[in-house]
Scaffold this motif. Structure first.
Motif, PDB file in Angstrom:
ATOM      1  N   UNK A 101      -9.033   3.300 -13.197  1.00  0.00           N
ATOM      2  CA  UNK A 101      -8.468   4.597 -13.173  1.00  0.00           C
ATOM      3  C   UNK A 101      -7.033   4.481 -12.538  1.00  0.00           C
ATOM      4  N   UNK A 102      -6.916   3.102 -11.844  1.00  0.00           N
ATOM      5  CA  UNK A 102      -5.526   2.803 -11.513  1.00  0.00           C
ATOM      6  C   UNK A 102      -4.325   3.104 -12.646  1.00  0.00           C
ATOM      7  N   UNK A 103      -4.717   2.633 -13.906  1.00  0.00           N
ATOM      8  CA  UNK A 103      -3.628   2.843 -14.813  1.00  0.00           C
ATOM      9  C   UNK A 103      -3.250   4.210 -15.021  1.00  0.00           C
ATOM     10  N   UNK A 104      -3.949   5.176 -14.738  1.00  0.00           N
ATOM     11  CA  UNK A 104      -3.671   6.503 -14.939  1.00  0.00           C
ATOM     12  C   UNK A 104      -2.561   6.885 -13.533  1.00  0.00           C
ATOM     13  N   UNK A 105      -3.275   6.242 -12.390  1.00  0.00           N
ATOM     14  CA  UNK A 105      -2.581   6.616 -11.229  1.00  0.00           C
ATOM     15  C   UNK A 105      -1.179   6.116 -11.334  1.00  0.00           C
ATOM     16  N   UNK A 106      -1.016   4.877 -11.695  1.00  0.00           N
ATOM     17  CA  UNK A 106       0.151   4.249 -11.761  1.00  0.00           C
ATOM     18  C   UNK A 106       1.174   4.918 -12.766  1.00  0.00           C
ATOM     19  N   UNK A 158      -1.421  -2.296  10.874  1.00  0.00           N
ATOM     20  CA  UNK A 158      -1.554  -2.644   9.421  1.00  0.00           C
ATOM     21  C   UNK A 158      -1.217  -4.029   9.252  1.00  0.00           C
ATOM     22  N   UNK A 159      -2.213  -4.648   8.400  1.00  0.00           N
ATOM     23  CA  UNK A 159      -1.659  -5.988   7.922  1.00  0.00           C
ATOM     24  C   UNK A 159      -1.339  -6.236   6.428  1.00  0.00           C
ATOM     25  N   UNK A 160      -0.786  -7.524   6.197  1.00  0.00           N
ATOM     26  CA  UNK A 160      -0.136  -7.504   4.865  1.00  0.00           C
ATOM     27  C   UNK A 160      -1.316  -7.525   3.792  1.00  0.00           C
ATOM     28  N   UNK A 161      -1.123  -7.098   2.687  1.00  0.00           N
ATOM     29  CA  UNK A 161      -1.913  -7.356   1.654  1.00  0.00           C
ATOM     30  C   UNK A 161      -1.508  -8.135   0.298  1.00  0.00           C
ATOM     31  N   UNK A 162      -2.250  -9.008  -0.065  1.00  0.00           N
ATOM     32  CA  UNK A 162      -1.502  -9.947  -1.107  1.00  0.00           C
ATOM     33  C   UNK A 162      -2.226  -9.798  -2.426  1.00  0.00           C
ATOM     34  N   UNK A 167      -1.443  -4.230  -9.027  1.00  0.00           N
ATOM     35  CA  UNK A 167      -1.502  -3.187  -8.141  1.00  0.00           C
ATOM     36  C   UNK A 167      -2.252  -3.321  -6.654  1.00  0.00           C
ATOM     37  N   UNK A 168      -1.538  -2.783  -5.825  1.00  0.00           N
ATOM     38  CA  UNK A 168      -2.039  -2.938  -4.511  1.00  0.00           C
ATOM     39  C   UNK A 168      -2.529  -1.356  -3.977  1.00  0.00           C
ATOM     40  N   UNK A 169      -3.605  -0.738  -4.365  1.00  0.00           N
ATOM     41  CA  UNK A 169      -3.771   0.525  -4.154  1.00  0.00           C
ATOM     42  C   UNK A 169      -3.723   0.803  -2.387  1.00  0.00           C
ATOM     43  N   UNK A 170      -3.268   2.034  -2.285  1.00  0.00           N
ATOM     44  CA  UNK A 170      -2.891   2.598  -0.821  1.00  0.00           C
ATOM     45  C   UNK A 170      -4.201   2.357   0.054  1.00  0.00           C
ATOM     46  N   UNK A 171      -5.499   2.640  -0.610  1.00  0.00           N
ATOM     47  CA  UNK A 171      -6.432   2.794   0.496  1.00  0.00           C
ATOM     48  C   UNK A 171      -6.854   1.543   0.927  1.00  0.00           C
ATOM     49  N   UNK A 172      -6.557   0.340   0.159  1.00  0.00           N
ATOM     50  CA  UNK A 172      -6.769  -0.775   0.854  1.00  0.00           C
ATOM     51  C   UNK A 172      -6.130  -1.289   2.327  1.00  0.00           C
ATOM     52  N   UNK A 173      -4.872  -0.445   2.327  1.00  0.00           N
ATOM     53  CA  UNK A 173      -4.205  -0.701   3.686  1.00  0.00           C
ATOM     54  C   UNK A 173      -5.058  -0.300   4.917  1.00  0.00           C
ATOM     55  N   UNK A 174      -5.992   0.606   4.729  1.00  0.00           N
ATOM     56  CA  UNK A 174      -6.825   1.035   5.856  1.00  0.00           C
ATOM     57  C   UNK A 174      -8.127   0.592   5.806  1.00  0.00           C
ATOM     58  N   UNK A 175      -8.446  -0.650   4.989  1.00  0.00           N
ATOM     59  CA  UNK A 175      -9.722  -1.197   5.051  1.00  0.00           C
ATOM     60  C   UNK A 175      -9.776  -2.242   6.081  1.00  0.00           C
ATOM     61  N   UNK A 176     -10.629  -2.197   7.111  1.00  0.00           N
ATOM     62  CA  UNK A 176     -10.812  -3.316   7.869  1.00  0.00           C
ATOM     63  C   UNK A 176     -11.479  -4.526   7.431  1.00  0.00           C
ATOM     64  N   UNK A 177     -12.383  -4.263   6.383  1.00  0.00           N
ATOM     65  CA  UNK A 177     -13.119  -5.125   5.981  1.00  0.00           C
ATOM     66  C   UNK A 177     -12.329  -6.392   5.180  1.00  0.00           C
ATOM     67  N   UNK A 178     -11.446  -6.125   4.142  1.00  0.00           N
ATOM     68  CA  UNK A 178     -10.742  -7.145   3.646  1.00  0.00           C
ATOM     69  C   UNK A 178      -9.782  -6.262   2.691  1.00  0.00           C
ATOM     70  N   UNK A 179      -8.433  -6.725   2.225  1.00  0.00           N
ATOM     71  CA  UNK A 179      -7.707  -6.451   1.233  1.00  0.00           C
ATOM     72  C   UNK A 179      -8.177  -6.470  -0.293  1.00  0.00           C
ATOM     73  N   UNK A 180      -7.652  -5.776  -0.879  1.00  0.00           N
ATOM     74  CA  UNK A 180      -7.982  -5.656  -2.207  1.00  0.00           C
ATOM     75  C   UNK A 180      -6.678  -5.662  -3.342  1.00  0.00           C
ATOM     76  N   UNK A 181      -6.725  -6.426  -4.409  1.00  0.00           N
ATOM     77  CA  UNK A 181      -5.831  -6.641  -5.212  1.00  0.00           C
ATOM     78  C   UNK A 181      -6.255  -6.438  -6.819  1.00  0.00           C
ATOM     79  N   UNK A 182      -5.332  -5.790  -7.681  1.00  0.00           N
ATOM     80  CA  UNK A 182      -5.763  -5.814  -9.125  1.00  0.00           C
ATOM     81  C   UNK A 182      -4.726  -6.533  -9.838  1.00  0.00           C
TER      82      UNK A 182
END
Length: 371
Positions: free
Chosen positions: A151-156, A42-46, A113-128
């Motif tokens: 929906x991230x608000x509800x998840x958090x 896995x790679x760092x996610x900013x 928020x850095x959602x968990x699914x972005x850790x597994x994306x090879x295309x790019x990282x995503x932050x909100x």
């Protein structure tokens, strides 16, 4: 440019990922870093949080060329003139229930928020980020928006309630869950013979109960399903609730295996209970796991709910999600390799096993794949 200063660092419960908030004299960022053991996977996610100086009109290429965190462009942030620096004591990290994503709160307000699914994306990282109001075509940053738009608000909020409940020393949550699962198991298998705590003293509490019925020894876990597994949200999206929680079972013929072998296999089941969070992975139907000390001629275990053909066993729900009970069954190396030769090979292997009359009870059998 000043060197960045770390304001907070917090690992998840298994030390597989680290959440960090840093800032220099220009901007503040939130990061997720993999542990050293997972750095090749896995790679760092900013996640940008705020600018501390007036925002640039165009992409902050200069900072990136100098190895610095870039400021967000003026048109994408709600404070083009900059904001005050963050204060460490006002920051709180909240790990998602899966422990593969995290959020940062400031004065108890959701900031990034850095959602968990972005850790597994090879295309790019995503932050909100709360202070982000737009994004470019190739941007890594997106607006956090509101509870009505994201929906991230509800998840958090769910993660905060989950963490706070388990941190409350007066909470009866575990006692309630424990009773529900033991009642379910005992209704089918009779009274618990022995109960083992298999969590190693770490949160969450996980147990394994032993039963004996009709010359078969049963081991069933409880508490594994408290946490949803990593990966599943990305793989199954809107259907993730049907796959993200599990418990493990083992049934072994007492007439065919001695106590030492029975307990050795039980130890392997115990070791699997925390595997999704120790290795940031998931377990499901047809998954195979190799073990170096399997009794001959076996080399691996396969997980399956389909192999079970006993009395109906309706698992309790966990946080309104169904819980999958996967029975472990030993397989040979040739069977495991056969399953890995093709997509969905684990399902095909299980179909062959069922066709040969193999069920959830472990007893001597002939290999179904030559090797």
């Amino acid at each position: 440019m000043a060197d960045p200063v770390m304001l907070i660092e917090e690992a998840n419960s298994r030390g597989t990922l680290y959440a960090v908030v840093e800032q220099d004299d220009r901007t503040a960022y939130f990061y997720l870093y993999p542990s050293e053991l997972l750095a090749n996977k896995y790679s760092p996610r900013p996640c940008w949080l705020r600018n501390l100086q007036p925002a640039p009109e165009k992409r902050d290429v200069k900072a990136m060329e100098e190895g610095m965190a870039p400021m967000l462009e003026a048109r994408y942030c709600n404070h083009p003139e900059g904001k005050a620096p963050l204060e460490a004591e006002r920051i709180r990290i909240v790990w998602m229930e899966e422990e593969d994503g995290a959020a940062v709160l400031y004065d108890d307000e959701l900031m990034g928020v850095i959602p968990g699914w972005t850790m597994y994306s090879e295309e790019r990282s995503v932050g909100y980020a709360a202070d982000c109001i737009g994004s470019g075509e190739d941007s890594q940053m997106f607006p956090l928006g509101t509870a009505a738009t994201n929906q991230l608000h509800k998840k958090v909020a769910g993660a905060i309630a989950f963490r706070d409940d388990w941190a409350d020393e007066t909470s009866q949550t575990w006692s309630i869950f424990q009773k529900q699962f033991l009642d379910t198991y005992e209704a089918i298998l009779g009274p618990v013979e022995k109960y083992y705590a298999i969590d190693g003293g770490k949160w969450p509490p996980i147990g394994m109960a032993r039963f004996e019925r009709d010359d078969v020894v049963y081991f069933l876990t409880l508490g594994v399903s408290i946490r949803p597994m990593p990966w599943v949200e990305m793989l199954y999206n809107d259907h993730a609730e049907g796959f993200r929680r599990m418990e493990l079972g083992m049934a072994i013929s007492k007439k065919d295996f001695d106590e030492k072998t029975i307990m050795a296999l039980a130890g392997m089941v115990s070791g699997l209970a925390d595997r999704p969070w120790r290795q940031v992975t998931w377990l499901g139907e047809g998954h195979t796991i190799s073990f170096s000390e399997m009794p001959a001629p076996y080399e691996s275990l396969v997980l399956s709910s389909a192999l079970y053909n006993g009395p109906s066993l309706e698992m309790p729900q966990m946080y309104n999600d169904p819980v999958n009970l996967y029975w472990v069954s030993p397989i040979t190396k040739a069977e495991r390799l056969h399953a890995h030769e093709q997509p969905n090979g684990g399902y095909m292997l299980l179909e062959k096993m069922i066709q040969e009359g193999i069920n959830h009870i472990i007893q001597p059998r002939n290999p179904i794949v030559a090797g």
